[in-house]
Structures are given as structure tokens and as C-alpha cells.
Design an enzyme around this catalytic site. Structure first.
Site, short mmCIF file in Angstrom:
data_model
loop_
_atom_site.label_atom_id
_atom_site.label_comp_id
_atom_site.label_asym_id
_atom_site.label_seq_id
_atom_site.Cartn_x
_atom_site.Cartn_y
_atom_site.Cartn_z
N SER A 150 -91.52 4.28 -30.70
CA SER A 150 -92.57 4.86 -29.86
C SER A 150 -93.88 4.11 -30.09
CB SER A 150 -92.68 6.36 -30.16
OG SER A 150 -93.45 7.01 -29.18
N ASP A 226 -85.30 10.93 -22.47
CA ASP A 226 -86.55 10.93 -23.23
C ASP A 226 -87.65 11.55 -22.38
OD1 ASP A 226 -89.04 10.07 -24.37
OD2 ASP A 226 -87.98 8.43 -25.39
N HIS A 259 -86.14 11.40 -27.39
CA HIS A 259 -87.14 10.61 -28.12
C HIS A 259 -87.06 10.81 -29.64
CE1 HIS A 259 -90.72 8.10 -27.73
NE2 HIS A 259 -91.41 8.87 -28.55
#
EC number: 3.1.2.12
Lengths: 282, 282
Positions: A150, A226, A259
Site C-alpha cells: 500500500s 480491495d 487489502h
């Protein structure tokens, strides 16, 4: 430089440790984690994978949740996990915390704007200070690769693209691939770098990949369930950049994965094998 | 019985989920985690490994830290992780908490003493209520094994030894192997069962293994750098019991490993392979 050991646990034949030290570039105490595989020694130094974590994370998340030490042990790779921002008394935003700016959200850049510019120099810390500290204190070779998740995927890609001579390979899970066009990136870059968008572009993986002339092998994995995919991550920008510049990017998309670290744990083996190949460990 | 899904994350091709429900035996809301490997269905039900956690843990620890889902996926085994005690408003000890009694410390027995006896019936919950709930709501076969860590290792061993027809195999990491002679066990058994030590002996793995007439295959792993080894865990009592009764116990001792999940992560693969063999999955 003084290193203080916080913890040490045997794991997969090697050792998982946490340290703290005074970081010159950040002007504060910082923690990092290091996994050293069995057999790493001055006479048999091992290459290092740097892992950059995402928003709200610390040096603990990858260590506790990824399961990456298993393959690091098998492949003979050390893994270093720094924290995600400066921390400590008196550092900007200690009191007025939002999850995507300040503490836990350093974005791996050097802030130029007050109040951030005094401490928020995560780029210098990751690229320059920490590798020197690691080389001086642990049995590692001069071969390095970099990965992250991320915000840390953004960090890994941008740092490798800006320093192709320093890293043998780069990978990312669910990176913020085009931060100048994402709300997370725009908020952070506005605060840390001000309004000059030419500065922003120097820390955008898609912009950098499009202009790259020296190619670090790159692997990205992205889950298609996600929640941040469309608004914040925008892997299509990275794909476009790679195509337009004939960049050897491998980008895998996975149905149903989100995620979380459950996604990272599911695919960390393939990332470690990718880096091992480019670090000469397989 | 109503099950409420709390979370669901794809992992290693399968799914890691958390649920809550009203537990009749404990008279409170309880959470549990379940990992279901890819392909588990009514037409292809999978066997279940029950994982019992240690003191202070919840349904989260194994899920986040063990990495066990990787081999559960490869071997086609579901893993169910219950919480370690009843919880909630009005349950004994909610206010006056110590880490080794009450919340997070149910010891997998049925309390007979007040104030514990109203809610602290973890034995009934694990042996009777939860398997019925799992069988009614998930694509599982009737084959079960059981494992656990520390207090949960005690729970797994005692429950399997008392119910040899119900479990195909049992394993434990760093179990409290002789609780009637350990401070943790003595404190819990005094509070939950009172002063009658014949009751205590019914929940002591070493006593039960010595008297066992029907042998569930058993695997135990113990770290030799475990801070609790001598005072609390006492694996030598279990070894003596096995030898005196010709019990097929495999007990591995490991130099340098401690009591943490780093130890569990390092050896969970061998435990899952052991159970898979006895569950007919390999």
C-alpha cells in the site's frame, strides 16, 4: 551508532529481532525489525530485502502477520522492516492524529514544508541511513531489494525507480501506484511537499516508471476485492506507464483478495522467490 | 442457532472468517474463527482441526500469527479457533482481572465452584456445543482432530485423552502438561473446581495419559528456551506418563525456541501434516 535490542525470538532456524536507535535523518528514536536466516555470518553474509509497511503500521505488522520468515529462511535472505514514520514526543502531529497523515504515514519522502520538514525525512532514512546501519551491525552482503504494501508499495516502487543502481529488484502488494491522482497521495504530498506538483511527480511510481531509463525488475500483486482499488491504488496507471516505456513489470491481479495481510501472506512466497532470483539466492 | 459473520477474508485460495453466536453452555456471546480451504463444499466436506489458544488469547491469535492456513489449504483441512473463556457484561471476573484466571483463562474445563460455575463451562462448549454448531453450518466431515498452545495444549491433550472416540489425533505446542503440579494449574483448578484433587486429576494430561487405555496419536513440540518450561509446563511428566503406559507420544524438544507464536509458526506445518495423516488427508 548505538543499537538497543528490544527483543529476539528464534524462528524457522534463524532469529527475528527488534531494535531501536537514534535516527539522525529523523532526529528521533526509531524501531526496526530484522529477520536473519540461520547461517548468516560475517563469512557468509546474506542479501537484504527491505519491507516498507502501509498506513498505520509499525515495524511489527509484517513480522507478526506475513509469514515471510519461512521463505526468507529457506532462501537465505534477511528482511528489514522499518517503522512508517518518525515518532516521539514533540514530533509534528503527535496530538492531532489522522490515520493518513503524520504518525504512521511518512510516505517515504523528505518533507519540505513546516511543521513536517524537521523530522519527516523517511526517504533519507530508508535509502541512506538505515542501510548503512544494517551493513555496519549485521552479517549482510551489499545486495539489496525492496518491497512493501500500500503506502509501502508506493515507497518501494518509487525508491527503486529513483535508485536503480541500489536495488536488485522491487515488488509491491497493492501499492498506491499513482499518488498524485489519489486522495491519500494528494493529502500527504500537499502537506509534506507543498503545492508545487513537479515535486510530487518525483515521488509517483507511474510517472517515474514512464520516464525510467534503467529498469529494476518489478513485481506487483493486487487483489481485485480491495476496497481501495479504484479510488486510491489505481494499478492501471502503472500498467499504462510500463506499456508506454516497455518496462518489464509483472502485475498480477487476484480475484477475491482484499487489502489485508491475509492477501500478503497468501503471496509473499512468490515475492520472496522473485527477489531471491535477482539477489542471486536461487 | 444464529451465527453472525464478523469478517471474511480470502486467504490461500480459501476463506478466513470470524463469527459470533450465543453459546448455550456458556450463557454468553462467543466469537470463533474458521478457515475453510478452497473447494470445501457439501459434496466435498473437509475434516476439522480445533485449535485451542493459550492464556490471554482470543479467536484472533492463531489466525493472525501462526501462518497455519497455508498448509490447511494445501492439505484440505478446516481450522476452528474458539475464544479462551466466556466474555461479556456480568460474567465473573470481568472487573477484577488477572491474566491467568477468568477472562482469557477458561482452562477448557467445567467450573463447579461459584462464581465461575454459571458461565465457565469451556469443556462442554469445546467438546459438545461448538462441533455441533460447526457441523450444522459449514461443509465439514465428521473427522476431527485437536491442537493447542500452552493452556490450549493442556486443553487439547486432556480433551482428546478423555474423548478418544471423538478425535483422530491430538497435538500441542508447549502444553501445561501436568497442571495439578504447576502454579497456573493449581490457581485455576482451585478457583474453578475447589479443593477436591480427584476432580483436578480428571483434567491433567499426565495423569490421563498414564491411565489411558485407548490411544489417540499424539504429537507435542516444546521449545527449550521457553521461560515457563520448568515451573509451569513440565513436559517430563508427560514423557514419564507415556513411557509408563506405552503411549505412542512423539515429543520433540527444540534448542533456542521460546513460548511465542514465532515457535508455533516455525513448526505448525509438521503439526498439520501429522493431523492430515490421521484425518485421511494425505
Amino acid at each position: 551508532m548505538m543499537l538497543e535490542k528490544i527483543s529476539s525470538n528464534k524462528m524457522f532456524g534463524g532469529v527475528q529481532e527488534h531494535f531501536q536507535h537514534h535516527a539522525e535523518s529523523l532526529k528521533c528514536q526509531m524501531r526496526f525489525a530484522i529477520y536473519l536466516p540461520e547461517g548468516a555470518s560475517k563469512h557468509a553474509p546474506v542479501p537484504v530485502l527491505y519491507w516498507l509497511s502501509g498506513l498505520t503500521c509499525t515495524d511489527e505488522n509484517f513480522v507478526q502477520k506475513s509469514g515471510g520468515q519461512r521463505m526468507a529462511s529457506a532462501l537465505g535472505i534477511a528482511i528489514v522492516c522499518p517503522d512508517t514514520s518518525p515518532r516521539g514526543v514533540g514530533i509534528a502531529d503527535d496530538e492531532n492524529q489522522s490515520y493518513d497523515l503524520g504518525l504512521g504515514a511518512g510516505f517515504y519522502i523528505n518533507a519540505t514544508e513546516k511543521p513536517w520538514s524537521t523530522h519527516y525525512k523517511m526517504y533519507d532514512y530508508i535509502v541512506n541511513e538505515l542501510p548503512v546501519l544494517i551493513a555496519a551491525n549485521f552479517p549482510v552482503s551489499n545486495k539489496k531489494s525492496i518491497s512493501g504494501h500500500s503506502m509501502g508499495g508506493h515507497g518501494a516502487l518509487t525508491i527503486a525507480l529513483k535508485n536503480p543502481d541500489k536495488y536488485c529488484s522491487v515488488s509491491a502488494f497493492s501499492p498506491i501506484a499513482n499518488p498524485i491522482n489519489s486522495p491519500w497521495g494528494q493529502k500527504a504530498f500537499s502537506a509534506y511537499l507543498g503545492s508545487d506538483k513537479t515535486l510530487w511527480q518525483q515521488h509517483d511510481a507511474s510517472v517515474l516508471m514512464k520516464a525510467s531509463t534503467q529498469h529494476v525488475p518489478a513485481l506487483v500483486d493486487q487483489g481485485l476485492a480491495d476496497d481501495f482499488l479504484q479510488e486510491q491504488l489505481q494499478p492501471e496507471s502503472l500498467i499504462s506507464a510500463a506499456l508506454s516505456n516497455n518496462y518489464p513489470l509483472i502485475l498480477n491481479q487476484h480475484q477475491g483478495y482484499d487489502h489485508s495481510y491475509f492477501f500478503i501472506a497468501s503471496f509473499i512466497e512468490s515475492h520472496l522467490c522473485f527477489h531471491a532470483k535477482h539477489l542471486g539466492q536461487s
